[in-house]
Design an enzyme around this catalytic site. Structure first.
Site, PDB file in Angstrom:
ATOM      1  N   LYS A  92       5.494   3.310   8.350  1.00  0.00           N
ATOM      2  CA  LYS A  92       4.323   4.167   8.533  1.00  0.00           C
ATOM      3  C   LYS A  92       3.050   3.332   8.578  1.00  0.00           C
ATOM      4  O   LYS A  92       2.212   3.468   9.467  1.00  0.00           O
ATOM      5  CB  LYS A  92       4.253   5.165   7.359  1.00  0.00           C
ATOM      6  N   ASN A 139      -2.401  18.969  -1.850  1.00  0.00           N
ATOM      7  CA  ASN A 139      -3.352  18.276  -0.982  1.00  0.00           C
ATOM      8  C   ASN A 139      -2.963  18.346   0.500  1.00  0.00           C
ATOM      9  O   ASN A 139      -3.768  18.750   1.347  1.00  0.00           O
ATOM     10  CB  ASN A 139      -3.465  16.812  -1.447  1.00  0.00           C
ATOM     11  N   LYS A 156       5.320   1.814  -3.161  1.00  0.00           N
ATOM     12  CA  LYS A 156       5.251   3.174  -3.722  1.00  0.00           C
ATOM     13  C   LYS A 156       5.518   3.069  -5.209  1.00  0.00           C
ATOM     14  O   LYS A 156       6.168   2.133  -5.663  1.00  0.00           O
ATOM     15  CB  LYS A 156       6.320   4.056  -3.068  1.00  0.00           C
ATOM     16  N   SER A 203      -6.852   5.766   3.809  1.00  0.00           N
ATOM     17  CA  SER A 203      -6.916   4.879   2.644  1.00  0.00           C
ATOM     18  C   SER A 203      -7.265   3.473   3.102  1.00  0.00           C
ATOM     19  O   SER A 203      -8.036   2.759   2.453  1.00  0.00           O
ATOM     20  CB  SER A 203      -5.563   4.848   1.914  1.00  0.00           C
ATOM     21  N   LYS A 208       0.867  -1.180   0.000  1.00  0.00           N
ATOM     22  CA  LYS A 208       0.000   0.000   0.000  1.00  0.00           C
ATOM     23  C   LYS A 208       0.896   1.220   0.000  1.00  0.00           C
ATOM     24  O   LYS A 208       1.834   1.319   0.797  1.00  0.00           O
ATOM     25  CB  LYS A 208      -0.878  -0.018   1.279  1.00  0.00           C
ATOM     26  N   GLN A 226       7.218   3.911   3.891  1.00  0.00           N
ATOM     27  CA  GLN A 226       5.815   3.493   3.910  1.00  0.00           C
ATOM     28  C   GLN A 226       5.623   2.210   4.725  1.00  0.00           C
ATOM     29  O   GLN A 226       4.587   2.034   5.370  1.00  0.00           O
ATOM     30  CB  GLN A 226       5.357   3.271   2.458  1.00  0.00           C
ATOM     31  N   GLY A 241      -2.791   8.284  -4.223  1.00  0.00           N
ATOM     32  CA  GLY A 241      -2.151   9.485  -4.773  1.00  0.00           C
ATOM     33  C   GLY A 241      -0.905   9.888  -4.003  1.00  0.00           C
ATOM     34  O   GLY A 241      -0.610   9.357  -2.947  1.00  0.00           O
ATOM     35  N   ASP A 242      -0.178  10.822  -4.556  1.00  0.00           N
ATOM     36  CA  ASP A 242       0.971  11.480  -3.898  1.00  0.00           C
ATOM     37  C   ASP A 242       1.206  12.739  -4.725  1.00  0.00           C
ATOM     38  O   ASP A 242       0.272  13.207  -5.417  1.00  0.00           O
ATOM     39  CB  ASP A 242       2.193  10.540  -3.874  1.00  0.00           C
TER      40      ASP A 242
HETATM   41  P1  NDP Z   1       0.589  17.771  -4.325  1.00  0.00           P
HETATM   42  O1  NDP Z   1       1.075  17.414  -5.678  1.00  0.00           O
HETATM   43  O2  NDP Z   1      -0.853  17.915  -4.084  1.00  0.00           O
HETATM   44  O3  NDP Z   1       1.316  19.106  -3.824  1.00  0.00           O
HETATM   45  C1  NDP Z   1       2.711  19.182  -3.747  1.00  0.00           C
HETATM   46  C2  NDP Z   1       3.088  20.582  -3.312  1.00  0.00           C
HETATM   47  O4  NDP Z   1       4.487  20.606  -2.976  1.00  0.00           O
HETATM   48  C3  NDP Z   1       2.891  21.627  -4.404  1.00  0.00           C
HETATM   49  O5  NDP Z   1       2.607  22.867  -3.819  1.00  0.00           O
HETATM   50  C4  NDP Z   1       4.249  21.635  -5.087  1.00  0.00           C
HETATM   51  O6  NDP Z   1       4.565  22.838  -5.759  1.00  0.00           O
HETATM   52  C5  NDP Z   1       5.182  21.463  -3.904  1.00  0.00           C
HETATM   53  N1  NDP Z   1       6.412  20.824  -4.332  1.00  0.00           N
HETATM   54  C6  NDP Z   1       6.537  19.608  -4.934  1.00  0.00           C
HETATM   55  N2  NDP Z   1       7.822  19.358  -5.226  1.00  0.00           N
HETATM   56  C7  NDP Z   1       8.511  20.435  -4.797  1.00  0.00           C
HETATM   57  C8  NDP Z   1       9.886  20.767  -4.814  1.00  0.00           C
HETATM   58  N3  NDP Z   1      10.798  19.933  -5.330  1.00  0.00           N
HETATM   59  N4  NDP Z   1      10.247  21.969  -4.280  1.00  0.00           N
HETATM   60  C9  NDP Z   1       9.313  22.813  -3.752  1.00  0.00           C
HETATM   61  N5  NDP Z   1       7.998  22.544  -3.721  1.00  0.00           N
HETATM   62  C10 NDP Z   1       7.613  21.367  -4.230  1.00  0.00           C
HETATM   63  O7  NDP Z   1       1.213  16.637  -3.351  1.00  0.00           O
HETATM   64  P2  NDP Z   1       0.767  16.247  -1.875  1.00  0.00           P
HETATM   65  O8  NDP Z   1       0.294  17.448  -1.146  1.00  0.00           O
HETATM   66  O9  NDP Z   1      -0.076  15.050  -1.965  1.00  0.00           O
HETATM   67  O10 NDP Z   1       2.163  15.782  -1.266  1.00  0.00           O
HETATM   68  C11 NDP Z   1       3.022  16.673  -0.544  1.00  0.00           C
HETATM   69  C12 NDP Z   1       3.894  15.869   0.384  1.00  0.00           C
HETATM   70  O11 NDP Z   1       3.061  15.137   1.295  1.00  0.00           O
HETATM   71  C13 NDP Z   1       4.773  14.830  -0.304  1.00  0.00           C
HETATM   72  O12 NDP Z   1       6.005  14.706   0.410  1.00  0.00           O
HETATM   73  C14 NDP Z   1       3.985  13.543  -0.155  1.00  0.00           C
HETATM   74  O13 NDP Z   1       4.790  12.405  -0.225  1.00  0.00           O
HETATM   75  C15 NDP Z   1       3.431  13.760   1.253  1.00  0.00           C
HETATM   76  N6  NDP Z   1       2.275  12.930   1.585  1.00  0.00           N
HETATM   77  C16 NDP Z   1       1.116  13.014   0.867  1.00  0.00           C
HETATM   78  C17 NDP Z   1       0.044  12.218   1.180  1.00  0.00           C
HETATM   79  C18 NDP Z   1      -1.255  12.320   0.480  1.00  0.00           C
HETATM   80  O14 NDP Z   1      -2.210  11.691   0.953  1.00  0.00           O
HETATM   81  N7  NDP Z   1      -1.386  13.094  -0.576  1.00  0.00           N
HETATM   82  C19 NDP Z   1       0.139  11.214   2.277  1.00  0.00           C
HETATM   83  C20 NDP Z   1       1.369  11.275   3.024  1.00  0.00           C
HETATM   84  C21 NDP Z   1       2.401  12.090   2.651  1.00  0.00           C
HETATM   85  P3  NDP Z   1       4.560  22.862  -7.377  1.00  0.00           P
HETATM   86  O15 NDP Z   1       3.096  22.879  -7.756  1.00  0.00           O
HETATM   87  O16 NDP Z   1       5.300  24.089  -7.737  1.00  0.00           O
HETATM   88  O17 NDP Z   1       5.256  21.609  -7.823  1.00  0.00           O
END
Ligand code: NDP
Length: 445
Positions: free
Chosen positions: A113, A239, A125, A377, A89, A110, A164-165
């Site tokens: 976690k 997200n 992943k 999830s 997962k 993961q 998603g991620d």
């Molecule tokens: P999204 O794609 O929804 O958002 C990612 C955000 O982070 C955007 O604002 C993006 O900006 C920014 N970002 C991505 N890469 C970079 C970078 N290299 N430098 C600066 N800013 C960056 O992803 P999520 O919100 O889902 O994921 C964010 C984090 O949370 C990740 O580390 C993910 O692994 C973690 N996470 C997410 C989960 C989920 O359920 N979605 C669960 C657990 C952890 P830009 O648009 O400019 O790229």
């Protein structure tokens, strides 16, 4: 402990050129040393050597056609890391930086976690170096269909359940699920994060951010405090960030920043729900840049920087790995920050973590603080199996309970191993022992 150093040395040799994976493996292996010392069975059963080796790695070609009719080729991955306690997962990430090292680090994290969530889920992943930014909906759909055309043979509701991620939200999950259904000829909970009227769970979109704030509240409770009135810096605007900010608003905290990869906005009066709705529309519908918030609301925009240069009491990294380095950590501490709750995966680099632990601030490592996403999830999988949806209140209550339990487990485990308050050690050991014991129970697999 000599055995840990020997294993890490071998991991470095065997995985040279995978810095993120080596970073994650080093952090976990070094911090679980007290457990390995206490229980010789882990050494005798070669559990550590097995844990750092994925059960299966799938790499595949993803050909697709853009709107101009040009053929494009990307690379797809799925890392099936460990299935000792349940089906693999973990999310799918679509971002140009995606490579084997990043996905192996994410899959490795993961495993621990998912173990902490209390639910029966193994770790995995996947993703692609495809960049959804700037692509039309049709291009994203064609890519997702091609990606799933290969991935579908490796996954299943009792085998491997992606979600998603970064770069994979509701739109992408929809296209991926539609294609899976055509190929497999079945409607099952093979993906999570689905739309609410086709098998998704209420609260799943909110879960990572809400859970991260619930975790922060539990950390503050150990000092008799709450989030009310606290100035909070938040990075990212996707997200995880959106729903971290939403819950911070609900509990009376003051979130003052959000960012994307170009820069951050600083709203010193605090981002309120109305402004957050504007951001959700900007990011999820219009797919614009965070700078537009500064133009709309007349606040400061800082190009090319991260929010960690500002004074705050609490910091919520919600963007990506290694977004807080040693210099950022020193600045945060100097400016009075005493709580870091990680919604992103591995957002603090080793130097930053070292400083947070040495300063004895409230530090919630990602694999504990952001586990609410995968936990919910897991709740989506349960509802799919039962073919019964739970109410918003029911799912939120379960999510909250899981976050409280994860905090307590990490807190108690840290104390048990002589490092009270060190949630990094507590989370790593608690996550590890459950998986390790399951592996030993199941023989040499
Ligand atoms: P999204 O794609 O929804 O958002 C990612 C955000 O982070 C955007 O604002 C993006 O900006 C920014 N970002 C991505 N890469 C970079 C970078 N290299 N430098 C600066 N800013 C960056 O992803 P999520 O919100 O889902 O994921 C964010 C984090 O949370 C990740 O580390 C993910 O692994 C973690 N996470 C997410 C989960 C989920 O359920 N979605 C669960 C657990 C952890 P830009 O648009 O400019 O790229």
């Amino acid at each position: 402990m000599a055995i840990i150093h020997e294993i890490l040395e071998s991991v470095r040799k065997r995985n040279a050129g995978e810095p993120e994976f080596l970073q994650a493996a080093t952090e976990v292996l070094e911090s679980i040393e007290p457990a390995v010392q206490r229980h010789k069975k882990y050494v005798e059963g070669r559990v550590l050597e097995r844990l750092v080796e994925p059960e299966r790695v799938i790499i595949f070609r993803v050909p697709w056609q853009d709107d101009k009719g040009q053929y494009r080729i990307n690379r797809g991955f799925r890392i099936q890391m460990n299935s000792a306690i349940g089906p693999y997962k973990g999310g799918l990430r679509f971002h140009p930086t995606v490579n084997l090292s990043i996905l192996k680090f994410l899959a490795f994290e993961q495993v621990f976690k998912n173990s902490l969530t209390t639910l029966p889920m193994g770790g995995g992943k996947g993703g692609s170096d495809f960049d959804p930014k700037g692509k039309s909906d049709n291009e994203v759909m064609r890519f997702c269909q091609s990606f799933m055309t290969e991935l579908f043979r490796h996954i299943g509701p009792d085998t491997d359940v992606p979600a998603g991620d970064i770069g994979v939200g509701g739109r992408e999950i929809g296209y991926l699920y539609g294609q899976y259904k055509r190929l497999a000829n079945e409607s099952t909970g093979v993906l999570t994060g689905k739309g609410i009227n086709w098998g998704g769970s209420l609260i799943r979109p909110e879960a990572t951010g809400y859970g991260c704030v619930y975790f922060a509240e539990e950390m503050l409770k150990t000092r008799g405090e709450s989030l009310a009135g606290k100035v909070c810096t938040v990075s990212g605007s996707g997200n995880a960030a959106q729903f971290t900010v939403e819950k911070l608003i609900q509990v009376g905290a003051k979130p003052v920043t959000m960012s994307d990869s170009n820069g951050f906005i600083y709203d010193k009066n605090g981002i309120n729900q109305e402004k957050l709705e504007w951001i959700k529309n900007l990011k999820n519908v219009r797919r614009g840049r965070i700078k537009e918030y500064a133009d709309e609301f007349g606040v400061e925009y800082v190009e090319g920087q991260r929010p960690w240069i500002l004074a705050c009491q609490c910091a919520f990294p919600c963007a990506t790995q290694n977004e807080i380095n040693g210099e950022d950590a020193a600045r945060l501490l100097k400016n009075g920050c005493y709580l870091v709750s990680e919604a992103a995966n591995m957002p603090s680099d080793p130097d930053a973590i070292h400083q947070f632990l040495a300063a004895k601030i409230l530090y919630g490592p990602g694999k504990a603080a952001n586990a609410g996403g995968v936990a919910t999830s897991g709740l989506e999988m349960s509802q799919n199996s039962m073919r019964l949806p739970w109410t918003r209140e029911e799912v939120d209550k379960r999510l909250h309970h899981i976050m409280v339990t994860i905090h307590k487990n990490a807190w108690d485990t840290a104390a048990d191993y002589g490092q009270p308050g060190n949630l990094l050690v507590g989370a790593n050991i608690a996550g590890f022992t459950k998986v390790a014991d399951a592996m030993l129970d199941q023989g040499l697999v």
